[in-house]
Design a protein around this motif. Structure first.
Motif, PDB file in Angstrom:
ATOM      1  N   LEU A 109      28.143   2.542  35.006  1.00 51.25           N
ATOM      2  CA  LEU A 109      29.589   2.644  34.819  1.00 51.25           C
ATOM      3  C   LEU A 109      30.056   1.696  33.734  1.00 51.25           C
ATOM      4  O   LEU A 109      30.930   2.030  32.950  1.00 51.25           O
ATOM      5  CB  LEU A 109      30.329   2.359  36.126  1.00 51.25           C
ATOM      6  CG  LEU A 109      30.058   3.309  37.285  1.00 51.25           C
ATOM      7  CD1 LEU A 109      30.852   2.882  38.511  1.00 51.25           C
ATOM      8  CD2 LEU A 109      30.383   4.745  36.896  1.00 51.25           C
ATOM      9  N   VAL A 110      29.461   0.500  33.714  1.00 50.33           N
ATOM     10  CA  VAL A 110      29.823  -0.493  32.698  1.00 50.33           C
ATOM     11  C   VAL A 110      28.855  -1.667  32.793  1.00 50.33           C
ATOM     12  O   VAL A 110      28.297  -1.951  33.851  1.00 50.33           O
ATOM     13  CB  VAL A 110      31.276  -0.999  32.883  1.00 50.33           C
ATOM     14  CG1 VAL A 110      31.412  -1.897  34.095  1.00 50.33           C
ATOM     15  CG2 VAL A 110      31.806  -1.692  31.644  1.00 50.33           C
ATOM     16  N   GLU A 111      28.665  -2.318  31.655  1.00 50.45           N
ATOM     17  CA  GLU A 111      28.003  -3.615  31.627  1.00 50.45           C
ATOM     18  C   GLU A 111      28.884  -4.506  30.771  1.00 50.45           C
ATOM     19  O   GLU A 111      29.270  -4.126  29.666  1.00 50.45           O
ATOM     20  CB  GLU A 111      26.598  -3.544  31.032  1.00 50.45           C
ATOM     21  CG  GLU A 111      25.898  -4.901  31.049  1.00 50.45           C
ATOM     22  CD  GLU A 111      24.479  -4.857  30.502  1.00 50.45           C
ATOM     23  OE1 GLU A 111      23.637  -5.615  31.014  1.00 50.45           O
ATOM     24  OE2 GLU A 111      24.219  -4.072  29.561  1.00 50.45           O
ATOM     25  N   GLY A 112      29.214  -5.663  31.286  1.00 51.40           N
ATOM     26  CA  GLY A 112      30.074  -6.570  30.539  1.00 51.40           C
ATOM     27  C   GLY A 112      29.932  -7.992  31.036  1.00 51.40           C
ATOM     28  O   GLY A 112      29.223  -8.270  32.002  1.00 51.40           O
ATOM     29  N   MET A 113      30.604  -8.878  30.331  1.00 50.07           N
ATOM     30  CA  MET A 113      30.598 -10.295  30.684  1.00 50.07           C
ATOM     31  C   MET A 113      31.695 -10.557  31.710  1.00 50.07           C
ATOM     32  O   MET A 113      32.868 -10.248  31.476  1.00 50.07           O
ATOM     33  CB  MET A 113      30.823 -11.157  29.449  1.00 50.07           C
ATOM     34  CG  MET A 113      29.728 -11.060  28.406  1.00 50.07           C
ATOM     35  SD  MET A 113      28.122 -11.641  28.988  1.00 50.07           S
ATOM     36  CE  MET A 113      28.413 -13.409  29.043  1.00 50.07           C
TER      37      MET A 113
ATOM     38  N   PRO B 265      26.369 -11.597  32.273  1.00 42.77           N
ATOM     39  CA  PRO B 265      26.413 -10.130  32.327  1.00 42.77           C
ATOM     40  C   PRO B 265      26.369  -9.612  33.762  1.00 42.77           C
ATOM     41  O   PRO B 265      25.673 -10.162  34.622  1.00 42.77           O
ATOM     42  CB  PRO B 265      25.143  -9.703  31.587  1.00 42.77           C
ATOM     43  CG  PRO B 265      24.725 -10.877  30.785  1.00 42.77           C
ATOM     44  CD  PRO B 265      25.178 -12.071  31.577  1.00 42.77           C
ATOM     45  N   ILE B 266      27.137  -8.555  33.983  1.00 40.82           N
ATOM     46  CA  ILE B 266      27.102  -7.806  35.234  1.00 40.82           C
ATOM     47  C   ILE B 266      27.134  -6.333  34.858  1.00 40.82           C
ATOM     48  O   ILE B 266      27.915  -5.921  33.998  1.00 40.82           O
ATOM     49  CB  ILE B 266      28.288  -8.164  36.158  1.00 40.82           C
ATOM     50  CG1 ILE B 266      28.162  -9.610  36.623  1.00 40.82           C
ATOM     51  CG2 ILE B 266      28.349  -7.214  37.343  1.00 40.82           C
ATOM     52  CD1 ILE B 266      29.247 -10.068  37.579  1.00 40.82           C
ATOM     53  N   ILE B 267      26.268  -5.559  35.495  1.00 43.91           N
ATOM     54  CA  ILE B 267      26.225  -4.117  35.270  1.00 43.91           C
ATOM     55  C   ILE B 267      26.465  -3.428  36.604  1.00 43.91           C
ATOM     56  O   ILE B 267      26.022  -3.911  37.649  1.00 43.91           O
ATOM     57  CB  ILE B 267      24.885  -3.685  34.626  1.00 43.91           C
ATOM     58  CG1 ILE B 267      24.933  -2.227  34.194  1.00 43.91           C
ATOM     59  CG2 ILE B 267      23.704  -3.968  35.545  1.00 43.91           C
ATOM     60  CD1 ILE B 267      23.760  -1.812  33.299  1.00 43.91           C
TER      61      ILE B 267
ATOM     62  N   ALA C 194      25.167  -9.372  21.648  1.00 41.23           N
ATOM     63  CA  ALA C 194      23.881  -8.785  21.284  1.00 41.23           C
ATOM     64  C   ALA C 194      22.735  -9.781  21.416  1.00 41.23           C
ATOM     65  O   ALA C 194      21.619  -9.395  21.730  1.00 41.23           O
ATOM     66  CB  ALA C 194      23.949  -8.243  19.857  1.00 41.23           C
ATOM     67  N   ASP C 195      23.018 -11.054  21.214  1.00 39.47           N
ATOM     68  CA  ASP C 195      21.950 -12.058  21.278  1.00 39.47           C
ATOM     69  C   ASP C 195      21.908 -12.807  22.613  1.00 39.47           C
ATOM     70  O   ASP C 195      21.213 -13.812  22.734  1.00 39.47           O
ATOM     71  CB  ASP C 195      22.105 -13.055  20.129  1.00 39.47           C
ATOM     72  CG  ASP C 195      23.400 -13.841  20.208  1.00 39.47           C
ATOM     73  OD1 ASP C 195      24.303 -13.484  21.004  1.00 39.47           O
ATOM     74  OD2 ASP C 195      23.531 -14.829  19.469  1.00 39.47           O
ATOM     75  N   TYR C 196      22.611 -12.341  23.632  1.00 38.75           N
ATOM     76  CA  TYR C 196      22.706 -13.059  24.889  1.00 38.75           C
ATOM     77  C   TYR C 196      21.349 -13.327  25.532  1.00 38.75           C
ATOM     78  O   TYR C 196      21.106 -14.410  26.060  1.00 38.75           O
ATOM     79  CB  TYR C 196      23.599 -12.294  25.892  1.00 38.75           C
ATOM     80  CG  TYR C 196      23.822 -13.070  27.168  1.00 38.75           C
ATOM     81  CD1 TYR C 196      24.855 -14.003  27.263  1.00 38.75           C
ATOM     82  CD2 TYR C 196      22.975 -12.924  28.267  1.00 38.75           C
ATOM     83  CE1 TYR C 196      25.049 -14.746  28.424  1.00 38.75           C
ATOM     84  CE2 TYR C 196      23.165 -13.669  29.431  1.00 38.75           C
ATOM     85  CZ  TYR C 196      24.196 -14.569  29.489  1.00 38.75           C
ATOM     86  OH  TYR C 196      24.383 -15.325  30.629  1.00 38.75           O
ATOM     87  N   PHE C 197      20.454 -12.359  25.488  1.00 38.72           N
ATOM     88  CA  PHE C 197      19.179 -12.491  26.183  1.00 38.72           C
ATOM     89  C   PHE C 197      18.053 -13.050  25.317  1.00 38.72           C
ATOM     90  O   PHE C 197      16.928 -13.139  25.757  1.00 38.72           O
ATOM     91  CB  PHE C 197      18.757 -11.143  26.791  1.00 38.72           C
ATOM     92  CG  PHE C 197      19.672 -10.706  27.889  1.00 38.72           C
ATOM     93  CD1 PHE C 197      19.637 -11.330  29.145  1.00 38.72           C
ATOM     94  CD2 PHE C 197      20.569  -9.678  27.698  1.00 38.72           C
ATOM     95  CE1 PHE C 197      20.481 -10.934  30.158  1.00 38.72           C
ATOM     96  CE2 PHE C 197      21.407  -9.269  28.728  1.00 38.72           C
ATOM     97  CZ  PHE C 197      21.374  -9.908  29.963  1.00 38.72           C
ATOM     98  N   ARG C 198      18.347 -13.437  24.100  1.00 39.48           N
ATOM     99  CA  ARG C 198      17.315 -14.043  23.257  1.00 39.48           C
ATOM    100  C   ARG C 198      17.031 -15.453  23.708  1.00 39.48           C
ATOM    101  O   ARG C 198      17.914 -16.201  24.107  1.00 39.48           O
ATOM    102  CB  ARG C 198      17.757 -14.060  21.788  1.00 39.48           C
ATOM    103  CG  ARG C 198      17.820 -12.661  21.226  1.00 39.48           C
ATOM    104  CD  ARG C 198      17.949 -12.696  19.730  1.00 39.48           C
ATOM    105  NE  ARG C 198      18.141 -11.321  19.282  1.00 39.48           N
ATOM    106  CZ  ARG C 198      18.985 -10.971  18.343  1.00 39.48           C
ATOM    107  NH1 ARG C 198      19.695 -11.871  17.710  1.00 39.48           N
ATOM    108  NH2 ARG C 198      19.100  -9.705  18.002  1.00 39.48           N
TER     109      ARG C 198
END
Length: 180
Positions: A63-67, A72-74, A175-179
């Motif tokens: 449904l959505v993924e956001g901060m 992050p929560i999906i 875009a770089d959150y999980f790096r």
């Protein structure tokens, strides 16, 4: 009903549902306060979040993924709702850990949709609801049932998400959150 894949990914949700139901009953609250619209699973690490996010995509539609609150929560609308004492639970929320905090992984909370939060407080004045969330948007009440929580809202998470998307309020995951 829990699909074999969901059971493998998240564990058996029956003890979680049973403890929430028992907690409600111990506080004199009926199970029929309203429908449980979703449960939340908290990932232990960003790596686990990414693995679960990918695997859960086969079990439901995003449904959505956001901060939200700095991480992050999906949310997925499950292809097959979870069965429990609160009726069918159509959605699953997956939360990444908050930066700088250590979290246990696993099911964390369930949320029930009720017609009116203030009425719930009036009808059950002896229940130790945490009312701090009444001032936030959307408002909520929380009942701690260690190690879990039950939260009460006025509308389903799916409806809240649809409204936030329509108002362009979703904060995208950088875009770089999980790096590393």
């Amino acid at each position: 009903m829990v699909t074999p894949m969901l059971k493998q990914l998240l564990g058996d949700p029956r003890p979680f549902f049973e403890q929430l139901a028992r907690g409600l009953q111990e506080h004199g609250l009926p199970l029929a306060l309203g429908p449980m619209d979703h449960i939340c699973y908290r990932a232990e690490s960003n790596d686990q979040y990414l693995e679960l996010r990918q695997a859960l995509a086969t079990e439901g539609d995003c449904l959505v993924e956001g901060m939200i609150a700095g991480r992050p929560i999906i949310t997925f609308r499950l292809h097959q709702p979870l069965a429990g004492p609160f009726g069918p639970v159509p959605c699953l929320e997956l939360a990444a850990p908050k930066p700088g905090k250590t979290h246990l992984h696993g099911l964390e909370h369930g949320e029930i949709v009720v017609p009116e939060l203030e009425q719930l407080l009036r009808d059950y004045p002896a229940v130790p609801f945490d009312t701090r969330g009444l001032a936030q948007h959307p408002p909520e009440l929380t009942l701690a049932l260690a190690p879990y929580q039950l939260k009460f809202h006025l509308q389903s998470l799916a409806d809240t998400i649809a409204a936030e998307i329509a108002r362009n309020e979703v904060v995208p995951v950088p875009a770089d959150y999980f790096r590393c």
